[in-house]
Motif scaffolding. Structure first.
Motif, PDB file in Angstrom:
ATOM      1  N   THR A 184       0.831  -1.202   0.000  1.00 30.11           N
ATOM      2  CA  THR A 184       0.000   0.000   0.000  1.00 30.11           C
ATOM      3  C   THR A 184       0.867   1.255   0.000  1.00 30.11           C
ATOM      4  OG1 THR A 184      -1.753  -1.160   1.174  1.00 30.11           O
ATOM      5  CG2 THR A 184      -1.808   1.237   1.255  1.00 30.11           C
ATOM      6  N   ARG A 185       1.960   1.241   0.753  1.00 30.51           N
ATOM      7  CA  ARG A 185       2.864   2.381   0.791  1.00 30.51           C
ATOM      8  C   ARG A 185       3.472   2.619  -0.593  1.00 30.51           C
ATOM      9  NH1 ARG A 185       7.861   4.452   1.932  1.00 30.51           N
ATOM     10  NH2 ARG A 185       7.947   5.999   3.564  1.00 30.51           N
ATOM     11  N   GLN A 186       3.887   1.556  -1.266  1.00 30.89           N
ATOM     12  CA  GLN A 186       4.454   1.683  -2.616  1.00 30.89           C
ATOM     13  C   GLN A 186       3.418   2.252  -3.584  1.00 30.89           C
ATOM     14  OE1 GLN A 186       7.425   1.372  -3.915  1.00 30.89           O
ATOM     15  NE2 GLN A 186       8.403   0.744  -2.017  1.00 30.89           N
ATOM     16  N   GLU A 187       2.173   1.806  -3.472  1.00 26.88           N
ATOM     17  CA  GLU A 187       1.116   2.314  -4.341  1.00 26.88           C
ATOM     18  C   GLU A 187       0.863   3.796  -4.092  1.00 26.88           C
ATOM     19  OE1 GLU A 187      -2.232  -0.263  -3.706  1.00 26.88           O
ATOM     20  OE2 GLU A 187      -1.239  -1.949  -4.699  1.00 26.88           O
ATOM     21  N   MET A 188       0.929   4.216  -2.834  1.00 27.70           N
ATOM     22  CA  MET A 188       0.751   5.638  -2.512  1.00 27.70           C
ATOM     23  C   MET A 188       1.888   6.470  -3.092  1.00 27.70           C
ATOM     24  SD  MET A 188      -0.711   5.682   1.385  1.00 27.70           S
ATOM     25  CE  MET A 188      -0.251   7.382   1.543  1.00 27.70           C
ATOM     26  N   GLN A 189       3.117   5.983  -2.998  1.00 25.90           N
ATOM     27  CA  GLN A 189       4.263   6.706  -3.536  1.00 25.90           C
ATOM     28  C   GLN A 189       4.155   6.830  -5.055  1.00 25.90           C
ATOM     29  OE1 GLN A 189       6.512   8.261  -1.586  1.00 25.90           O
ATOM     30  NE2 GLN A 189       5.271   7.516   0.103  1.00 25.90           N
ATOM     31  N   LEU A 190       3.710   5.776  -5.714  1.00 22.48           N
ATOM     32  CA  LEU A 190       3.501   5.822  -7.156  1.00 22.48           C
ATOM     33  C   LEU A 190       2.407   6.827  -7.510  1.00 22.48           C
ATOM     34  CD1 LEU A 190       4.175   4.702  -9.952  1.00 22.48           C
ATOM     35  CD2 LEU A 190       2.495   2.900  -9.542  1.00 22.48           C
ATOM     36  N   ALA A 191       1.348   6.867  -6.711  1.00 24.42           N
ATOM     37  CA  ALA A 191       0.263   7.822  -6.940  1.00 24.42           C
ATOM     38  C   ALA A 191       0.759   9.261  -6.773  1.00 24.42           C
ATOM     39  CB  ALA A 191      -0.905   7.551  -5.991  1.00 24.42           C
ATOM     40  N   TYR A 192       1.592   9.531  -5.752  1.00 25.39           N
ATOM     41  CA  TYR A 192       2.174  10.867  -5.571  1.00 25.39           C
ATOM     42  C   TYR A 192       2.973  11.274  -6.808  1.00 25.39           C
ATOM     43  CZ  TYR A 192       1.232  11.196  -0.509  1.00 25.39           C
ATOM     44  OH  TYR A 192       0.651  11.286   0.715  1.00 25.39           O
ATOM     45  N   ALA A 193       3.772  10.346  -7.332  1.00 27.81           N
ATOM     46  CA  ALA A 193       4.585  10.635  -8.516  1.00 27.81           C
ATOM     47  C   ALA A 193       3.704  10.940  -9.719  1.00 27.81           C
ATOM     48  CB  ALA A 193       5.518   9.464  -8.815  1.00 27.81           C
ATOM     49  N   LYS A 194       2.667  10.139  -9.936  1.00 22.14           N
ATOM     50  CA  LYS A 194       1.773  10.359 -11.078  1.00 22.14           C
ATOM     51  C   LYS A 194       1.049  11.696 -10.970  1.00 22.14           C
ATOM     52  CE  LYS A 194       0.804   5.550 -12.253  1.00 22.14           C
ATOM     53  NZ  LYS A 194      -0.212   4.491 -12.277  1.00 22.14           N
ATOM     54  N   VAL A 195       0.577  12.024  -9.792  1.00 15.48           N
ATOM     55  CA  VAL A 195      -0.118  13.302  -9.586  1.00 15.48           C
ATOM     56  C   VAL A 195       0.834  14.460  -9.856  1.00 15.48           C
ATOM     57  CG1 VAL A 195      -1.109  14.809  -7.809  1.00 15.48           C
ATOM     58  CG2 VAL A 195      -1.904  12.449  -8.022  1.00 15.48           C
ATOM     59  N   ALA A 196       2.053  14.388  -9.336  1.00 14.26           N
ATOM     60  CA  ALA A 196       3.022  15.472  -9.518  1.00 14.26           C
ATOM     61  C   ALA A 196       3.345  15.678 -10.990  1.00 14.26           C
ATOM     62  CB  ALA A 196       4.296  15.176  -8.731  1.00 14.26           C
ATOM     63  N   VAL A 197       3.656  14.608 -11.693  1.00 15.62           N
ATOM     64  CA  VAL A 197       4.019  14.711 -13.110  1.00 15.62           C
ATOM     65  C   VAL A 197       2.846  15.241 -13.933  1.00 15.62           C
ATOM     66  CG1 VAL A 197       4.579  13.300 -15.142  1.00 15.62           C
ATOM     67  CG2 VAL A 197       5.884  13.026 -13.033  1.00 15.62           C
ATOM     68  N   ASN A 198       1.645  14.747 -13.663  1.00 14.19           N
ATOM     69  CA  ASN A 198       0.475  15.207 -14.419  1.00 14.19           C
ATOM     70  C   ASN A 198       0.132  16.666 -14.141  1.00 14.19           C
ATOM     71  OD1 ASN A 198       0.080  12.815 -15.848  1.00 14.19           O
ATOM     72  ND2 ASN A 198      -1.219  11.953 -14.251  1.00 14.19           N
ATOM     73  N   LYS A 199       0.299  17.110 -12.902  1.00 14.06           N
ATOM     74  CA  LYS A 199       0.023  18.516 -12.586  1.00 14.06           C
ATOM     75  C   LYS A 199       1.042  19.441 -13.230  1.00 14.06           C
ATOM     76  CE  LYS A 199      -2.889  18.177  -8.589  1.00 14.06           C
ATOM     77  NZ  LYS A 199      -3.275  18.817  -7.350  1.00 14.06           N
ATOM     78  N   ILE A 200       2.301  19.022 -13.261  1.00 13.43           N
ATOM     79  CA  ILE A 200       3.314  19.829 -13.935  1.00 13.43           C
ATOM     80  C   ILE A 200       2.992  19.911 -15.424  1.00 13.43           C
ATOM     81  CG2 ILE A 200       5.752  20.027 -14.546  1.00 13.43           C
ATOM     82  CD1 ILE A 200       6.335  18.551 -11.840  1.00 13.43           C
ATOM     83  N   ARG A 201       2.624  18.785 -16.026  1.00 13.08           N
ATOM     84  CA  ARG A 201       2.250  18.779 -17.440  1.00 13.08           C
ATOM     85  C   ARG A 201       1.076  19.705 -17.712  1.00 13.08           C
ATOM     86  NH1 ARG A 201      -0.828  13.972 -18.949  1.00 13.08           N
ATOM     87  NH2 ARG A 201      -2.279  15.151 -17.688  1.00 13.08           N
TER      88      ARG A 201
END
Length: 113
Positions: free
Chosen positions: A12-29
């Motif tokens: 679950t922790r790994q999935e949350m970290q992946l979600a943080y990365a996806k949100v950050a990259v998509n918001k920057i885009r």
């Protein structure tokens, strides 16, 4: 039972970290696309939470990417922008303030002040 619960917490922790990365990259885009369409002198600031397992970031051509550590090795999270992007971001975990600024023919993405 303990090993099962401990494994699920780690997953679950790994999935949350992946979600943080996806949100950050998509918001920057999304911000880069918005200021690119508006043109100079458009700019915006973002405050994003970078994940604990971040290893590196890349901003260039038409792509924003983040390498993150996973149990199986390193993984890439990336997003493609409408126009060219340039700049650099640190690969540190936690809250990061980012300046997204339209320049002539490209968007500059850097850590903001």
């Amino acid at each position: 039972l303990w090993f099962y619960v401990n494994g699920e917490v780690g997953r679950t922790r790994q999935e949350m970290q992946l979600a943080y990365a996806k949100v950050a990259v998509n918001k920057i885009r999304d911000a880069a696309d918005a200021v690119y369409i508006q043109g100079p002198p458009a700019r915006t600031y973002l405050e994003l939470n970078f994940p604990d397992n971040i290893r590196s970031t890349s901003v260039g051509s038409r792509e924003i990417s983040m390498k993150i550590a996973t149990p199986g090795g390193e993984g890439d999270v990336y997003a493609v922008t409408i126009g060219d992007v340039q700049g650099s971001l640190t690969a540190r975990a936690g809250l990061v303030r980012i300046l997204v600024k339209a320049e002539e023919n490209y968007v500059n993405v850097t850590e903001g002040v």
